[in-house]
Design a protein around this motif. Structure first.
Motif, PDB file in Angstrom:
ATOM      1  N   PHE A 431       0.852  -1.188   0.000  1.00 47.35           N
ATOM      2  CA  PHE A 431       0.000   0.000   0.000  1.00 47.35           C
ATOM      3  C   PHE A 431       0.885   1.233   0.000  1.00 47.35           C
ATOM      4  O   PHE A 431       1.594   1.504   0.953  1.00 47.35           O
ATOM      5  N   VAL A 432       0.876   1.955  -1.096  1.00 49.10           N
ATOM      6  CA  VAL A 432       1.727   3.128  -1.231  1.00 49.10           C
ATOM      7  C   VAL A 432       0.844   4.344  -1.447  1.00 49.10           C
ATOM      8  O   VAL A 432      -0.080   4.321  -2.247  1.00 49.10           O
ATOM      9  N   THR A 433       1.114   5.412  -0.714  1.00 52.57           N
ATOM     10  CA  THR A 433       0.349   6.640  -0.909  1.00 52.57           C
ATOM     11  C   THR A 433       1.215   7.838  -0.576  1.00 52.57           C
ATOM     12  O   THR A 433       2.135   7.740   0.230  1.00 52.57           O
ATOM     13  N   ASP A 434       0.955   8.941  -1.208  1.00 54.84           N
ATOM     14  CA  ASP A 434       1.612  10.201  -0.869  1.00 54.84           C
ATOM     15  C   ASP A 434       0.643  11.003  -0.028  1.00 54.84           C
ATOM     16  O   ASP A 434      -0.483  11.264  -0.454  1.00 54.84           O
ATOM     17  N   ILE A 435       1.077  11.390   1.160  1.00 56.51           N
ATOM     18  CA  ILE A 435       0.219  12.183   2.035  1.00 56.51           C
ATOM     19  C   ILE A 435       0.954  13.456   2.418  1.00 56.51           C
ATOM     20  O   ILE A 435       2.062  13.411   2.941  1.00 56.51           O
ATOM     21  N   VAL A 436       0.348  14.586   2.129  1.00 53.47           N
ATOM     22  CA  VAL A 436       0.871  15.875   2.559  1.00 53.47           C
ATOM     23  C   VAL A 436      -0.148  16.469   3.522  1.00 53.47           C
ATOM     24  O   VAL A 436      -1.316  16.640   3.176  1.00 53.47           O
ATOM     25  N   LEU A 437       0.288  16.751   4.737  1.00 50.82           N
ATOM     26  CA  LEU A 437      -0.609  17.244   5.773  1.00 50.82           C
ATOM     27  C   LEU A 437      -0.336  18.722   6.021  1.00 50.82           C
ATOM     28  O   LEU A 437       0.757  19.100   6.433  1.00 50.82           O
ATOM     29  N   LEU A 438      -1.323  19.564   5.741  1.00 53.46           N
ATOM     30  CA  LEU A 438      -1.197  21.007   5.950  1.00 53.46           C
ATOM     31  C   LEU A 438      -2.181  21.416   7.034  1.00 53.46           C
ATOM     32  O   LEU A 438      -3.370  21.572   6.780  1.00 53.46           O
ATOM     33  N   ASP A 439      -1.677  21.583   8.264  1.00 51.04           N
ATOM     34  CA  ASP A 439      -2.546  21.916   9.391  1.00 51.04           C
ATOM     35  C   ASP A 439      -2.541  23.422   9.615  1.00 51.04           C
ATOM     36  O   ASP A 439      -1.782  24.166   8.992  1.00 51.04           O
ATOM     37  N   VAL A 440      -3.392  23.889  10.551  1.00 50.89           N
ATOM     38  CA  VAL A 440      -3.503  25.323  10.817  1.00 50.89           C
ATOM     39  C   VAL A 440      -3.414  25.600  12.309  1.00 50.89           C
ATOM     40  O   VAL A 440      -3.582  24.706  13.137  1.00 50.89           O
ATOM     41  N   THR A 441      -3.149  26.865  12.648  1.00 53.56           N
ATOM     42  CA  THR A 441      -3.157  27.283  14.049  1.00 53.56           C
ATOM     43  C   THR A 441      -4.567  27.730  14.427  1.00 53.56           C
ATOM     44  O   THR A 441      -5.228  28.429  13.647  1.00 53.56           O
ATOM     45  N   PRO A 442      -5.066  27.332  15.603  1.00 51.54           N
ATOM     46  CA  PRO A 442      -6.467  27.610  15.936  1.00 51.54           C
ATOM     47  C   PRO A 442      -6.734  29.024  16.436  1.00 51.54           C
ATOM     48  O   PRO A 442      -7.873  29.469  16.419  1.00 51.54           O
ATOM     49  N   LEU A 443      -5.696  29.735  16.918  1.00 51.30           N
ATOM     50  CA  LEU A 443      -5.891  31.060  17.501  1.00 51.30           C
ATOM     51  C   LEU A 443      -4.873  32.044  16.937  1.00 51.30           C
ATOM     52  O   LEU A 443      -3.753  31.670  16.587  1.00 51.30           O
ATOM     53  N   SER A 444      -5.270  33.311  16.849  1.00 54.15           N
ATOM     54  CA  SER A 444      -4.347  34.349  16.395  1.00 54.15           C
ATOM     55  C   SER A 444      -3.279  34.597  17.454  1.00 54.15           C
ATOM     56  O   SER A 444      -3.535  34.488  18.658  1.00 54.15           O
ATOM     57  N   LEU A 445      -2.071  34.951  16.996  1.00 54.37           N
ATOM     58  CA  LEU A 445      -0.940  35.184  17.885  1.00 54.37           C
ATOM     59  C   LEU A 445      -0.371  36.565  17.616  1.00 54.37           C
ATOM     60  O   LEU A 445      -0.222  36.975  16.456  1.00 54.37           O
ATOM     61  N   GLY A 446      -0.047  37.292  18.690  1.00 51.96           N
ATOM     62  CA  GLY A 446       0.487  38.634  18.505  1.00 51.96           C
ATOM     63  C   GLY A 446       1.107  39.172  19.773  1.00 51.96           C
ATOM     64  O   GLY A 446       1.309  38.439  20.745  1.00 51.96           O
ATOM     65  N   ILE A 447       1.413  40.476  19.768  1.00 56.42           N
ATOM     66  CA  ILE A 447       2.047  41.104  20.926  1.00 56.42           C
ATOM     67  C   ILE A 447       1.266  42.343  21.345  1.00 56.42           C
ATOM     68  O   ILE A 447       0.459  42.886  20.583  1.00 56.42           O
ATOM     69  N   GLU A 448       1.543  42.780  22.571  1.00 55.06           N
ATOM     70  CA  GLU A 448       0.863  43.949  23.133  1.00 55.06           C
ATOM     71  C   GLU A 448       1.553  45.230  22.689  1.00 55.06           C
ATOM     72  O   GLU A 448       2.780  45.352  22.762  1.00 55.06           O
ATOM     73  N   LEU A 449       0.738  46.203  22.240  1.00 57.75           N
ATOM     74  CA  LEU A 449       1.245  47.521  21.884  1.00 57.75           C
ATOM     75  C   LEU A 449       0.847  48.534  22.954  1.00 57.75           C
ATOM     76  O   LEU A 449       0.110  48.219  23.891  1.00 57.75           O
ATOM     77  N   GLU A 450       1.330  49.758  22.803  1.00 61.87           N
ATOM     78  CA  GLU A 450       0.937  50.851  23.690  1.00 61.87           C
ATOM     79  C   GLU A 450      -0.583  50.971  23.688  1.00 61.87           C
ATOM     80  O   GLU A 450      -1.233  50.880  22.643  1.00 61.87           O
ATOM     81  N   GLY A 451      -1.176  51.147  24.875  1.00 61.15           N
ATOM     82  CA  GLY A 451      -2.625  51.242  24.983  1.00 61.15           C
ATOM     83  C   GLY A 451      -3.295  49.888  25.070  1.00 61.15           C
ATOM     84  O   GLY A 451      -4.508  49.785  24.902  1.00 61.15           O
ATOM     85  N   ARG A 452      -2.503  48.827  25.324  1.00 62.27           N
ATOM     86  CA  ARG A 452      -2.986  47.450  25.480  1.00 62.27           C
ATOM     87  C   ARG A 452      -3.700  46.945  24.231  1.00 62.27           C
ATOM     88  O   ARG A 452      -4.600  46.119  24.279  1.00 62.27           O
ATOM     89  N   ILE A 464       0.414  25.865   9.203  1.00 66.81           N
ATOM     90  CA  ILE A 464       1.666  25.709   9.949  1.00 66.81           C
ATOM     91  C   ILE A 464       2.457  24.538   9.365  1.00 66.81           C
ATOM     92  O   ILE A 464       1.871  23.631   8.775  1.00 66.81           O
ATOM     93  N   PRO A 465       3.800  24.550   9.529  1.00 67.88           N
ATOM     94  CA  PRO A 465       4.613  25.558  10.219  1.00 67.88           C
ATOM     95  C   PRO A 465       4.678  26.864   9.435  1.00 67.88           C
ATOM     96  O   PRO A 465       4.501  26.872   8.219  1.00 67.88           O
ATOM     97  N   CYS A 466       4.940  27.982  10.132  1.00 70.36           N
ATOM     98  CA  CYS A 466       5.003  29.278   9.463  1.00 70.36           C
ATOM     99  C   CYS A 466       5.872  30.239  10.259  1.00 70.36           C
ATOM    100  O   CYS A 466       6.211  29.987  11.414  1.00 70.36           O
ATOM    101  N   ARG A 467       6.221  31.352   9.589  1.00 70.81           N
ATOM    102  CA  ARG A 467       6.992  32.410  10.238  1.00 70.81           C
ATOM    103  C   ARG A 467       6.421  33.753   9.803  1.00 70.81           C
ATOM    104  O   ARG A 467       6.036  33.928   8.652  1.00 70.81           O
ATOM    105  N   LYS A 468       6.348  34.691  10.742  1.00 69.04           N
ATOM    106  CA  LYS A 468       5.850  36.024  10.417  1.00 69.04           C
ATOM    107  C   LYS A 468       6.696  37.053  11.154  1.00 69.04           C
ATOM    108  O   LYS A 468       6.967  36.895  12.343  1.00 69.04           O
ATOM    109  N   SER A 469       7.117  38.092  10.445  1.00 68.36           N
ATOM    110  CA  SER A 469       7.927  39.154  11.047  1.00 68.36           C
ATOM    111  C   SER A 469       7.229  40.497  10.878  1.00 68.36           C
ATOM    112  O   SER A 469       6.497  40.721   9.900  1.00 68.36           O
ATOM    113  N   ARG A 470       7.476  41.377  11.828  1.00 66.01           N
ATOM    114  CA  ARG A 470       6.946  42.732  11.741  1.00 66.01           C
ATOM    115  C   ARG A 470       7.901  43.657  12.482  1.00 66.01           C
ATOM    116  O   ARG A 470       8.504  43.262  13.481  1.00 66.01           O
ATOM    117  N   VAL A 471       8.041  44.889  11.982  1.00 61.64           N
ATOM    118  CA  VAL A 471       8.965  45.855  12.579  1.00 61.64           C
ATOM    119  C   VAL A 471       8.200  46.805  13.494  1.00 61.64           C
ATOM    120  O   VAL A 471       7.150  47.343  13.120  1.00 61.64           O
TER     121      VAL A 471
END
Length: 652
Positions: A431-452, A464-471
């Motif tokens: 039994f041969v098969t190609d399986i590619v699994l692309l999962d997701v993150t269930p919640l948004s992720l971020g950081i606190e700014l001025e003013g909460r 996922i997996p993933c990478r995100k950058s911001r200045v």
């Protein structure tokens, strides 16, 4: 606190994960459930995954751990003795694992648990039990590790070899902290946790593999995985195109499951008992609520009744001598059960609608609805699901709902141990098969700014997996340090989101506010566990943290201590088991010797063997293993009687 402001945005970048060639090994798949757990692995000879049964033949194990004066018991034996030992029988730890002491769920659950849940310090809930005559405190991770250890041994018995690696599943809506706590539990159990994957995604792997084996792998389809277990509920929408499994959206409730159906029935039964319709009275109902043991017996009876109502229109709920020699007896109809749980069923349907909306998939575009989890056997839920999709399709029950998640985890384990990360691997002879699994993150992720304010770097349902950058930049003149505070959630203000952790970057360029440029990077791995770094683009100053190891989570030292303790307690449990078997064998040997001595009329031998029998009756429980072994050696030397110690279930 040194705050920051958003200055610029960079794009999401998918990370490629390249699997290196690894030595062939077994990577088991574990469904660590709230109420029941299951373990499976890939059978190379059969070319398919198989569920590994317990020594008793059962394929699922109750997620119960009982602590007694003599030993620690796991699974069905622990659940069976729960009514007589409620304060020291721990269950449903999945509901509180990875949560802080102040979490509303923890505070609500601790009021319902018959065992003690206390503040263990550092905002961590801790379970307190009496074990071996002493008070012991365990983190939820340690209790889960005990269950995982039992599943590991179960797999080793079935396979006849040592198992060191596993893929463990979690609810899709588990947050970063809960995922890391589950991974820590695996480490404490002596497992190398290769991957944490979402339960509905694992079920999709099992479903997709089943369809592929039926020759249906070529068609593109949108599949809804409806996963309702004992304590958690998940819905995922996946696109399947050949062997590519892409999770489009996921959602659910980490605090909704079959036990909530049981609880609704328990509340109704107590009300009936109080009204006198079930043989009780107001006074007896009051005593019933105060009796942990009686309530556990009623809970068990209601669970049995719920299961029966899936196939029968009504059932008699009988509990003899429930309280003060008063029997409970009442008829429960399926209609009444459905009425009691109607609000919970509605929550389930609303979740399906919301997840489909997130996935941007219409009801007409769904080709299959796959049922996963034992609670999906409730007829009313199945009827409402059919109606939701216009009655145009039959619900998929081609895979056992109790085993699907473990089977999918075993498929992922085989992919990993074959050198893959999710695609293009041979899963076995025939039994041969190609399986590619692309999962997701269930919640948004971020950081606190001025003013909460919440600045989101990774949006929910990002692959996922993933990478995100911001200045970002400073908000004060000549500010040289920045506190990076990480949150997950969907609210604009961090006050409504869940804090994951924080760290500080120092050595920021000394300049007017808004001039420094600090790049914050979020990297989310295939387990859904987050790493965060911050780097000043001018000075090169850098700081970071694996958020999974902060704020109320287990440190490396604590994990190692728990690993050592688990090993030490395991040795004690095994010694206790050996003592029981040796005592039993000694008693049998003494009776054999007495029979021979009496036939020979050897008065001295009869007298000595009688003394040994009395000693076994009175002192064997308190005696050490060495003392028992000494008695066995004496029987051999003095009376030529062999003491054969029976094998334990672990030796069989």
């Amino acid at each position: 606190m040194a705050s920051i402001v958003d200055q610029a945005t960079a794009g999401v970048e998918g990370l490629s994960v390249n699997g290196s060639k690894q030595q062939r090994e077994v990577v088991i798949g574990i469904d660590l459930g709230t109420t029941y757990s299951c373990v499976a692995c890939w059978d190379a000879a059969a070319g398919r995954p198989v569920v590994l049964p317990a020594a008793t033949g059962e394929k699922t194990v109750p997620s119960y751990v009982a602590y007694t004066p003599q030993a620690r018991v796991v699974g069905q034996p622990a659940k069976s003795q729960a009514p007589s030992n409620p304060a020291n029988t721990v269950y449903d730890v999945k509901r509180i694992i990875g949560r802080s002491w102040n979490d509303d769920v923890v505070q609500a659950e601790r009021k319902n648990f018959p065992f003690k849940v206390i503040d263990g310090g550092n905002e961590r809930p801790t379970i307190e039990v009496e074990w071996r005559g002493e008070t012991h405190k365990f983190m939820p991770e340690e209790v889960s590790a005990t269950i995982l250890t039992e599943l590991k041994r179960q797999a080793e018995r079935a396979l006849g070899r040592t198992v060191k690696a596993a893929v463990i599943t979690v609810p899709a809506h588990f947050n970063d902290q809960q995922r890391q706590a589950t991974k820590d539990a695996g480490r404490i159990a002596g497992l190398d946790v290769r991957r944490i994957i979402n339960e509905p995604t694992a079920a999709a792997l099992a479903y997709g593999l089943h369809n592929s084996s039926q020759g249906d792998s070529g068609a593109r389809s949108n599949v809804v995985i409806f996963d309702l277990g004992g304590g958690t509920f998940d819905v995922s929408v996946l696109s399947m195109d050949g062997g590519v499994f892409e999770v489009k959206a996921t959602g659910g409730d980490t605090h909704l499951g079959g036990e909530d159906f049981d609880n609704a029935l328990v509340d109704w039964a107590v009300a009936q008992f109080e009204a006198g319709a079930a043989g009780g009275s107001k006074e007896s109902a009051k005593r019933l609520r105060a009796s942990t043991r009686a309530m556990r017996r009623l809970q068990t009876a209601c669970e049995t009744a719920k299961r029966a109502l899936s196939t029968a229109p009504s059932v008699q709920l009988d509990v003899d001598s429930l309280i003060d020699d008063t029997d409970l007896s009442v008829t429960v109809t399926r209609e009444r059960f459905e009425e009691l749980n109607a609000p919970l069923f509605t929550r389930c349907m609303d979740t399906v609608r919301n997840v489909l909306a997130d996935a941007k998939v219409s009801f007409d575009e769904v080709s299959d609805v796959v049922l996963v989890g034992g609670s999906t056997r409730v007829p009313a839920l199945q009827d409402q699901l059919r109606a939701l999709f216009g009655g145009r399709m039959e619900l998929c029950r081609s895979i056992n709902p109790d085993e699907a998640v473990a089977i999918g985890a075993a498929v992922q384990g085989q992919i990993l141990c074959s050198g893959g990360s999710g695609g293009g691997v041979d899963l076995g002879a025939g039994f041969v098969t190609d399986i590619v699994l692309l999962d997701v993150t269930p919640l948004s992720l971020g950081i606190e700014l001025e003013g909460r304010e919440m600045s989101t770097l990774i949006k929910r349902n990002t692959a996922i997996p993933c990478r995100k950058s911001r200045v970002y930049s400073t908000v004060e003149d000549y500010q040289t340090s920045i506190d990076v505070v990480v949150y997950e959630g969907e609210r604009r203000s961090v006050d409504g989101n869940h804090k994951l952790g924080d760290f500080q970057i120092t050595g920021v360029e000394r300049a007017k506010k808004g001039e420094p440029k600090v790049e914050v990077t979020f990297t989310l791995d295939a387990n859904g566990i987050l790493n965060v770094t911050a780097r000043d683009q001018v000075t090169g100053a850098e700081a970071g943290a694996q958020i999974a190891a902060r704020d109320g989570r287990l440190s490396e030292e604590e994990v190692q201590r728990m690993i050592d303790e688990a090993e030490r307690f395991r040795a004690q449990d095994e010694e206790f088991s050996l003592k029981l078997r040796l005592t039993s064998s000694l008693e049998e040997a003494v009776y054999r010797g007495l029979s021979v001595a009496r036939e020979r009329k050897d008065i001295m031998a009869v007298s000595e063997l009688d003394e040994l029998r009395d000693w076994l009756d009175e002192q064997s429980q308190a005696a050490s293993l060495a003392k028992l072994q000494e008695k066995a050696a004496m029987l051999k030397t003095k009376f030529n009687i062999d003491v054969h110690v029976r094998a334990s279930t672990e030796d069989e």
